[in-house]
Design a protein around this motif. Structure first.
Motif, PDB file in Angstrom:
ATOM      1  N   ARG A 177       0.871  -1.025  -0.007  1.00 15.10           N
ATOM      2  CA  ARG A 177       0.032   0.084   0.098  1.00 15.10           C
ATOM      3  C   ARG A 177       0.947   1.338  -0.001  1.00 15.10           C
ATOM      4  NH1 ARG A 177      -3.670  -0.247   4.682  1.00 15.10           N
ATOM      5  NH2 ARG A 177      -4.292  -2.064   3.699  1.00 15.10           N
ATOM      6  N   ILE A 178       1.749   1.433   0.959  1.00 12.43           N
ATOM      7  CA  ILE A 178       2.768   2.378   0.833  1.00 12.43           C
ATOM      8  C   ILE A 178       3.418   2.800  -0.362  1.00 12.43           C
ATOM      9  CG2 ILE A 178       5.077   3.339   1.891  1.00 12.43           C
ATOM     10  CD1 ILE A 178       2.491   3.483   3.639  1.00 12.43           C
ATOM     11  N   SER A 179       4.045   1.625  -1.135  1.00 15.19           N
ATOM     12  CA  SER A 179       4.806   1.345  -2.378  1.00 15.19           C
ATOM     13  C   SER A 179       3.797   2.150  -3.458  1.00 15.19           C
ATOM     14  CB  SER A 179       5.347   0.198  -2.428  1.00 15.19           C
ATOM     15  OG  SER A 179       5.779   0.187  -3.879  1.00 15.19           O
ATOM     16  N   GLU A 190       4.541   5.733  -5.365  1.00 13.42           N
ATOM     17  CA  GLU A 190       4.752   5.697  -7.020  1.00 13.42           C
ATOM     18  C   GLU A 190       3.943   6.551  -7.339  1.00 13.42           C
ATOM     19  OE1 GLU A 190       7.234   4.402  -8.371  1.00 13.42           O
ATOM     20  OE2 GLU A 190       8.177   3.481  -6.576  1.00 13.42           O
ATOM     21  N   GLU A 191       2.634   6.755  -7.106  1.00  7.54           N
ATOM     22  CA  GLU A 191       1.423   7.387  -7.607  1.00  7.54           C
ATOM     23  C   GLU A 191       1.546   8.793  -7.113  1.00  7.54           C
ATOM     24  OE1 GLU A 191      -1.898   3.855  -7.277  1.00  7.54           O
ATOM     25  OE2 GLU A 191      -2.136   5.797  -6.074  1.00  7.54           O
ATOM     26  N   LEU A 229       4.708  10.805  -6.513  1.00  3.21           N
ATOM     27  CA  LEU A 229       6.305  11.078  -6.375  1.00  3.21           C
ATOM     28  C   LEU A 229       6.417  12.709  -7.169  1.00  3.21           C
ATOM     29  CD1 LEU A 229       8.260   8.183  -7.759  1.00  3.21           C
ATOM     30  CD2 LEU A 229       8.341   9.012  -5.635  1.00  3.21           C
ATOM     31  N   GLY A 230       5.327  12.930  -7.883  1.00  7.40           N
ATOM     32  CA  GLY A 230       5.517  14.284  -8.425  1.00  7.40           C
ATOM     33  C   GLY A 230       5.193  15.497  -7.388  1.00  7.40           C
ATOM     34  N   ARG A 231       4.735  15.190  -6.080  1.00  6.93           N
ATOM     35  CA  ARG A 231       4.631  16.075  -5.175  1.00  6.93           C
ATOM     36  C   ARG A 231       5.061  15.707  -3.962  1.00  6.93           C
ATOM     37  NH1 ARG A 231       0.764  14.657  -1.433  1.00  6.93           N
ATOM     38  NH2 ARG A 231      -0.250  13.036  -1.646  1.00  6.93           N
ATOM     39  N   SER A 232       4.917  16.854  -2.880  1.00  4.06           N
ATOM     40  CA  SER A 232       5.517  16.635  -1.587  1.00  4.06           C
ATOM     41  C   SER A 232       4.778  15.361  -0.969  1.00  4.06           C
ATOM     42  CB  SER A 232       5.270  17.771  -0.899  1.00  4.06           C
ATOM     43  OG  SER A 232       5.813  17.649   0.651  1.00  4.06           O
ATOM     44  N   ILE A 233       5.370  14.258  -0.306  1.00  3.99           N
ATOM     45  CA  ILE A 233       4.643  13.563   0.312  1.00  3.99           C
ATOM     46  C   ILE A 233       5.048  13.366   1.866  1.00  3.99           C
ATOM     47  CG2 ILE A 233       4.634  10.663   0.669  1.00  3.99           C
ATOM     48  CD1 ILE A 233       5.648  10.560  -2.264  1.00  3.99           C
ATOM     49  N   GLY A 234       3.786  13.660   2.402  1.00  2.97           N
ATOM     50  CA  GLY A 234       3.850  13.944   4.008  1.00  2.97           C
ATOM     51  C   GLY A 234       4.190  12.518   4.851  1.00  2.97           C
ATOM     52  N   LEU A 235       4.780  12.548   5.883  1.00  2.00           N
ATOM     53  CA  LEU A 235       4.862  11.392   6.597  1.00  2.00           C
ATOM     54  C   LEU A 235       3.677  10.919   7.249  1.00  2.00           C
ATOM     55  CD1 LEU A 235       6.558   9.488   8.595  1.00  2.00           C
ATOM     56  CD2 LEU A 235       7.001  11.325  10.017  1.00  2.00           C
TER      57      LEU A 235
END
Length: 287
Positions: free
Chosen positions: A187-189, A193-194, A196-202
């Motif tokens: 689920r995380i992976s 991948e979906e 990657l083009g934006r900031s991904i928050g913890l």
């Protein structure tokens, strides 16, 4: 004297004049960086209720005095030093520069107890560890007002405690382990991948698997060997490598497309992971 503070458990008496001082706090560590004008010999009386790791960047070469009442005299062969919680040092630095620069990290005791319940550290002066040093310098250079920084700080703290535990000769306990399920990892992976083009928050990543950010970092690291931040950067770099093979996009466009905030950030992280800058990687694929 540059700093004078004393209340039993907390003692910090330091010679020299403070030129600058910055403090960064996260849930698990506090980072203090100093620049001082100093003489050839600097008095230092120190005691803290927290584990302290020092990175001496400039000036300090020798420390002598008493450590919990026992005399010592040691050259600083490396730029790192560790002082356990509650240790009292009353000594004198010999310095080789009129200006001293150093960074000290204080570790939250509750975090240590949770992560490594049997952790113990002996005093260690003047040693080198490139991974600890590089990670700390990276933390000091990054913006520090968001969840990403907290994630980086916790990952560095976990790795540093592991290094210190290993240097002490003690084995880390195995009873407190517990990673993510394969379903959660998938689920995380897919989420990464979906997006990657934006900031991904913890917090976004942690909420996907129903964990607090602290527990998510620990579980993810135990499952993959990387912190969430390292994993995301690695996936950005892998996506960038695929795009670099094509002539369709410029380096700046590729960096932004895979989520780096600017071209220099892209170049720095790409070179760290691959050993070459993006332009050289692209040129090599065309030979």
């Amino acid at each position: 004297m540059g700093n004078v503070a004393e209340n039993g458990e907390f003692i910090r008496i330091v010679g020299g004049r403070v030129l600058s001082n910055t403090v960064v706090r996260t849930p698990v560590i506090r980072i203090e960086s100093f620049r001082r004008d100093v003489s050839k010999r600097v008095q230092w009386h120190f005691k803290q209720p927290e584990l302290a790791l020092f990175l001496y960047k400039r000036g300090a070469r020798k420390l002598r005095g008493k450590m919990d009442g026992r005399p010592f005299d040691q050259q600083l062969a490396g730029n790192l030093a560790v002082y356990p919680a509650g240790l009292e040092i009353d000594g004198e630095f010999t310095v080789t520069s009129a200006r001293s620069e150093y960074t000290v990290v204080f570790f939250d005791q509750a975090f240590i107890s949770e992560r490594l319940p049997c952790f113990s550290a002996a005093p260690r002066l003047g040693f080198d560890n490139p991974a600890i040093t590089f990670g700390l310098e990276e933390l000091c250079s990054e913006p520090h007002h968001d969840d990403v920084y907290a994630m980086m700080a916790e990952g560095w703290a976990i790795q540093t405690l592991a290094f210190l535990q290993r240097m002490s000769g003690a084995k880390a306990p195995s009873a407190n382990r517990g990673g993510l399920t394969q379903c959660s990892l998938k689920r995380i992976s897919e989420f990464v991948e979906e997006n990657l083009g934006r900031s991904i928050g913890l917090t976004e990543m942690a909420s996907l698997v129903g964990l607090s950010t602290r527990h998510f970092i620990r579980a993810f690291s135990e499952s993959t060997g990387d912190t969430p931040h390292q994993y995301v950067i690695g996936r950005r770099v892998e996506r960038a490598k695929r795009l670099l093979v094509s002539k369709q996009y410029s380096l700046t466009e590729i960096g932004l497309a895979v989520g780096f905030s600017h071209s220099q950030h892209f170049t720095t992280k790409f070179k760290k992971h691959t050993g070459v800058c993006p332009s050289h990687f692209r040129a090599a694929t065309r030979e």
